[in-house]
Design a protein around this motif. Structure first.
Motif, PDB file in Angstrom:
ATOM      1  N   ALA A 174       0.853  -1.191   0.000  1.00 39.73           N
ATOM      2  CA  ALA A 174       0.000   0.000   0.000  1.00 39.73           C
ATOM      3  C   ALA A 174       0.886   1.237   0.000  1.00 39.73           C
ATOM      4  N   VAL A 175       0.247   2.367  -0.210  1.00 42.10           N
ATOM      5  CA  VAL A 175       0.903   3.637   0.060  1.00 42.10           C
ATOM      6  C   VAL A 175       0.623   3.967   1.523  1.00 42.10           C
ATOM      7  N   TYR A 176       1.667   4.227   2.258  1.00 41.47           N
ATOM      8  CA  TYR A 176       1.545   4.519   3.687  1.00 41.47           C
ATOM      9  C   TYR A 176       1.651   6.030   3.889  1.00 41.47           C
ATOM     10  N   TYR A 177       0.651   6.558   4.591  1.00 40.54           N
ATOM     11  CA  TYR A 177       0.567   7.989   4.807  1.00 40.54           C
ATOM     12  C   TYR A 177       0.713   8.302   6.293  1.00 40.54           C
ATOM     13  N   CYS A 178       1.508   9.300   6.577  1.00 42.13           N
ATOM     14  CA  CYS A 178       1.616   9.806   7.948  1.00 42.13           C
ATOM     15  C   CYS A 178       0.530  10.854   8.160  1.00 42.13           C
ATOM     16  N   GLN A 179      -0.069  10.816   9.323  1.00 39.08           N
ATOM     17  CA  GLN A 179      -1.098  11.791   9.666  1.00 39.08           C
ATOM     18  C   GLN A 179      -0.779  12.450  11.002  1.00 39.08           C
ATOM     19  N   TYR A 180      -1.085  13.731  11.069  1.00 36.96           N
ATOM     20  CA  TYR A 180      -0.943  14.496  12.317  1.00 36.96           C
ATOM     21  C   TYR A 180      -2.280  15.152  12.587  1.00 36.96           C
ATOM     22  N   VAL A 181      -2.791  14.956  13.790  1.00 32.63           N
ATOM     23  CA  VAL A 181      -4.085  15.503  14.166  1.00 32.63           C
ATOM     24  C   VAL A 181      -3.904  16.412  15.363  1.00 32.63           C
ATOM     25  N   ILE A 182      -4.389  17.623  15.244  1.00 35.09           N
ATOM     26  CA  ILE A 182      -4.354  18.564  16.367  1.00 35.09           C
ATOM     27  C   ILE A 182      -5.595  18.322  17.211  1.00 35.09           C
ATOM     28  N   LEU A 183      -5.380  18.038  18.477  1.00 37.21           N
ATOM     29  CA  LEU A 183      -6.482  17.797  19.401  1.00 37.21           C
ATOM     30  C   LEU A 183      -6.737  19.040  20.251  1.00 37.21           C
TER      31      LEU A 183
ATOM     32  N   THR B  49      -9.256  19.921  18.292  1.00 35.32           N
ATOM     33  CA  THR B  49      -9.957  20.449  17.126  1.00 35.32           C
ATOM     34  C   THR B  49     -10.166  19.412  16.030  1.00 35.32           C
ATOM     35  N   MET B  50      -9.322  18.367  16.027  1.00 31.84           N
ATOM     36  CA  MET B  50      -9.366  17.309  15.022  1.00 31.84           C
ATOM     37  C   MET B  50      -8.933  17.793  13.641  1.00 31.84           C
ATOM     38  N   ARG B  51      -8.289  18.920  13.597  1.00 36.71           N
ATOM     39  CA  ARG B  51      -7.734  19.343  12.323  1.00 36.71           C
ATOM     40  C   ARG B  51      -6.567  18.415  12.000  1.00 36.71           C
ATOM     41  N   TYR B  52      -6.538  17.931  10.772  1.00 33.41           N
ATOM     42  CA  TYR B  52      -5.523  16.939  10.460  1.00 33.41           C
ATOM     43  C   TYR B  52      -4.731  17.303   9.218  1.00 33.41           C
ATOM     44  N   PHE B  53      -3.556  16.718   9.132  1.00 32.48           N
ATOM     45  CA  PHE B  53      -2.627  16.947   8.037  1.00 32.48           C
ATOM     46  C   PHE B  53      -2.076  15.594   7.588  1.00 32.48           C
ATOM     47  N   TRP B  54      -1.784  15.511   6.288  1.00 33.13           N
ATOM     48  CA  TRP B  54      -1.232  14.287   5.711  1.00 33.13           C
ATOM     49  C   TRP B  54       0.149  14.542   5.130  1.00 33.13           C
ATOM     50  N   GLY B  55       0.964  13.502   5.203  1.00 29.36           N
ATOM     51  CA  GLY B  55       2.197  13.519   4.455  1.00 29.36           C
ATOM     52  C   GLY B  55       1.938  13.128   3.010  1.00 29.36           C
ATOM     53  N   GLN B  56       3.000  13.080   2.220  1.00 26.92           N
ATOM     54  CA  GLN B  56       2.840  12.810   0.800  1.00 26.92           C
ATOM     55  C   GLN B  56       2.691  11.325   0.492  1.00 26.92           C
ATOM     56  N   GLY B  57       3.003  10.490   1.464  1.00 23.20           N
ATOM     57  CA  GLY B  57       2.882   9.052   1.284  1.00 23.20           C
ATOM     58  C   GLY B  57       4.176   8.409   0.838  1.00 23.20           C
ATOM     59  N   THR B  58       4.349   7.168   1.246  1.00 21.25           N
ATOM     60  CA  THR B  58       5.506   6.388   0.819  1.00 21.25           C
ATOM     61  C   THR B  58       5.028   4.979   0.442  1.00 21.25           C
ATOM     62  N   GLN B  59       5.503   4.496  -0.686  1.00 21.63           N
ATOM     63  CA  GLN B  59       5.030   3.219  -1.203  1.00 21.63           C
ATOM     64  C   GLN B  59       5.751   2.064  -0.530  1.00 21.63           C
TER      65      GLN B  59
END
Length: 117
Positions: free
Chosen positions: A91-100, A102-112
């Protein structure tokens, strides 16, 4: 505000190990959740593992006992140690960061990650 850079993906044979890294740069939040999701071709993005600011870790059932999520000392880096890789881990693996909270979240670009037989 939050930038995520992933690394460590690649093509490996089944049964071997791989370690992914995700580095968060930018503003540091005291309450957050950081972790990994993955998306296989034709499938929805799914949770792999996450860690909260209070060290609470959640794993998907499919990776329990094989994958280990950890955080670096600086707490701006998370590592996903993947052991006993299976074909279905491809799969493509994505890093996620969530600000609590608020649940605002951000994604990385992904790595295969590709696991071959």
């Amino acid at each position: 505000q939050v930038q995520l850079v992933e690394s460590g993906g690649g093509l490996v044979q089944s049964g071997v190990s791989l370690r992914l890294s995700c580095v968060h740069s930018g503003r540091i939040f005291s309450l957050y959740r950081m972790g990994w999701y993955r998306q296989a071709p034709g499938k929805q993005r799914e949770l792999v593992a996450t860690i909260n600011h209070d060290d609470n870790i959640l794993y998907a059932d499919s990776v329990k006992g094989r994958f280990t999520l950890s955080r670096g000392n600086a707490k701006n880096t998370v590592y996903l140690q993947m052991n006993s890789l299976k074909l279905e881990d491809t799969a493509v693996y994505y890093c996620q960061y969530v600000i609590l909270p608020t649940m605002r979240y951000f994604w990385g670009q992904g790595t295969q990650v590709t696991v071959s037989s």
